[in-house]
Enzyme design. Structure first.
Site, short mmCIF file in Angstrom:
data_model
loop_
_atom_site.label_atom_id
_atom_site.label_comp_id
_atom_site.label_asym_id
_atom_site.label_seq_id
_atom_site.Cartn_x
_atom_site.Cartn_y
_atom_site.Cartn_z
N ARG A 1 10.93 -4.43 -9.07
CA ARG A 1 9.59 -3.85 -9.21
C ARG A 1 9.27 -3.62 -10.68
O ARG A 1 10.15 -3.35 -11.49
CB ARG A 1 9.52 -2.50 -8.49
CG ARG A 1 9.79 -2.54 -7.00
CD ARG A 1 8.69 -3.20 -6.21
NE ARG A 1 8.87 -3.02 -4.79
CZ ARG A 1 8.30 -2.05 -4.08
NH1 ARG A 1 7.53 -1.17 -4.67
NH2 ARG A 1 8.50 -1.97 -2.78
N LYS B 1 4.35 4.17 5.94
CA LYS B 1 3.53 2.99 5.69
C LYS B 1 3.30 2.16 6.95
O LYS B 1 2.81 1.04 6.88
CB LYS B 1 4.18 2.12 4.61
CG LYS B 1 4.32 2.83 3.27
CD LYS B 1 4.88 1.89 2.23
CE LYS B 1 5.02 2.60 0.90
NZ LYS B 1 5.45 1.68 -0.17
N PRO C 1 0.81 -1.22 0.00
CA PRO C 1 0.00 0.00 0.00
C PRO C 1 0.85 1.27 0.00
O PRO C 1 1.94 1.31 0.56
CB PRO C 1 -0.80 -0.11 1.31
CG PRO C 1 -0.81 -1.57 1.62
CD PRO C 1 0.50 -2.09 1.13
N GLU C 2 0.32 2.29 -0.65
CA GLU C 2 0.96 3.60 -0.64
C GLU C 2 0.64 4.31 0.68
O GLU C 2 -0.28 3.92 1.41
CB GLU C 2 0.44 4.44 -1.82
CG GLU C 2 0.48 3.75 -3.16
CD GLU C 2 1.82 3.83 -3.85
OE1 GLU C 2 2.57 4.78 -3.60
OE2 GLU C 2 2.12 2.92 -4.65
#
Length: 287
Positions: free
Chosen positions: A250, A51, A2-3
């Site tokens: 990524r 985060k 999650p951002e």
């Protein structure tokens, strides 16, 4: 993963459900904390830090959790069926008279003295959504390793806390450089830091990580998740590749027309594509 804006919303939901209430039940289903006695303590607040999630309790204790890829917090009303996953995936349960917060698949569950939070999280850079946001310090950290690829530097939570892969790719686009461009070669990095803050602020109360200003599905991002689709700015097909070493590499996305800088000599975009070399110095794509 999650951002930071997603974690901000999770924290807000947990804070609304728990803050100011006494825990009538509390279970931390990890071996090191299985005997922790938290029932009877009042929840003071739930706050995000990048985060990370910090649930602060009276008596000077903080429950530190992190969602990483698969974690999830759900809030249920009294008597409501828990539906976030099988029971063996539950890592934390915090119940009050008015409802229960259940943490599923949490890879990080840690009980700290509140005064020791800095020992666990002190390595993090300035929080883009935090009350102590410091753009000067964020810029200093970002530029400390000028030869580092920009997307890698943006994802490093020691530089700016809260950026995930969506925003890292989108920020490369708005900066007009490819993800592999060295940080020291990015024009106006101070503006990029400010833009990062603006993006997360604009999205902290809504889902979708909208970076284009258009909330319609399929139009929310400039390049992220748009491989093979036309760039919203110039209609050149967006390309995708991998950055970093496995298993921590990524997916990255970029427009070979709008973004200048180094990129792989072979990149993929589903469907037919032409050779695009305009406005890029090191890109050579093959059909």
């Amino acid at each position: 993963m999650p951002e930071g804006d997603s974690i901000y919303r999770v924290a807000a939901r947990l804070h609304e459900a728990l803050a100011g209430q006494q825990l009538t039940s509390a279970e931390l289903r990890v071996p090191a904390l299985a005997t922790a006695a938290l029932a009877g303590r009042r929840v003071l607040e739930v706050r995000p830090r990048g985060k990370h999630l910090l649930t602060r309790l009276e008596g000077g204790l903080t429950l530190h959790t992190h969602l990483r890829m698969d974690g999830r917090w759900e809030v249920y009303r009294p008597g409501e069926r828990w539906t976030g996953g099988p029971a063996f995936q539950i890592r934390a349960v915090l119940g009050t008279e008015h409802g229960t917060a259940v943490g599923y698949r949490l890879p990080v569950v840690e009980l700290l003295r509140t005064g020791d939070e800095g020992r666990a999280l002190g390595h993090l850079g300035p929080d883009l959504l935090g009350p102590d946001w410091d753009p000067v310090e964020a810029l200093r950290r970002l530029l400390a390793r000028p030869a580092r690829p920009l997307v890698e530097a943006l994802l490093d939570q020691r530089n700016l806390a809260g950026i995930g892969n969506v925003y890292a790719n989108e920020l490369c686009f708005v900066a007009g450089v490819t993800p592999w461009t060295e940080v020291g070669q990015v024009p106006h990095p101070d503006r990029l830091v400010e833009r990062a803050r603006q993006m997360l602020e604009a999205n902290k109360l809504r889902p979708g990580h909208v970076t284009t200003g258009d909330t319609r599905p399929g139009y929310q991002h400039w390049v992220y998740g748009r491989a093979g689709r036309p760039c919203p700015r110039c209609v050149t097909p967006v390309l995708t590749g991998r950055q970093g070493d496995a298993p921590r590499d990524r997916a990255v996305f970029w427009c070979p027309y709008c973004q200048r800088g180094p990129a792989p000599t072979a990149a993929s975009a589903p469907g037919p594509q032409d050779h695009y070399t305009r406005h890029t110095r090191y890109v050579r794509l093959v059909r």
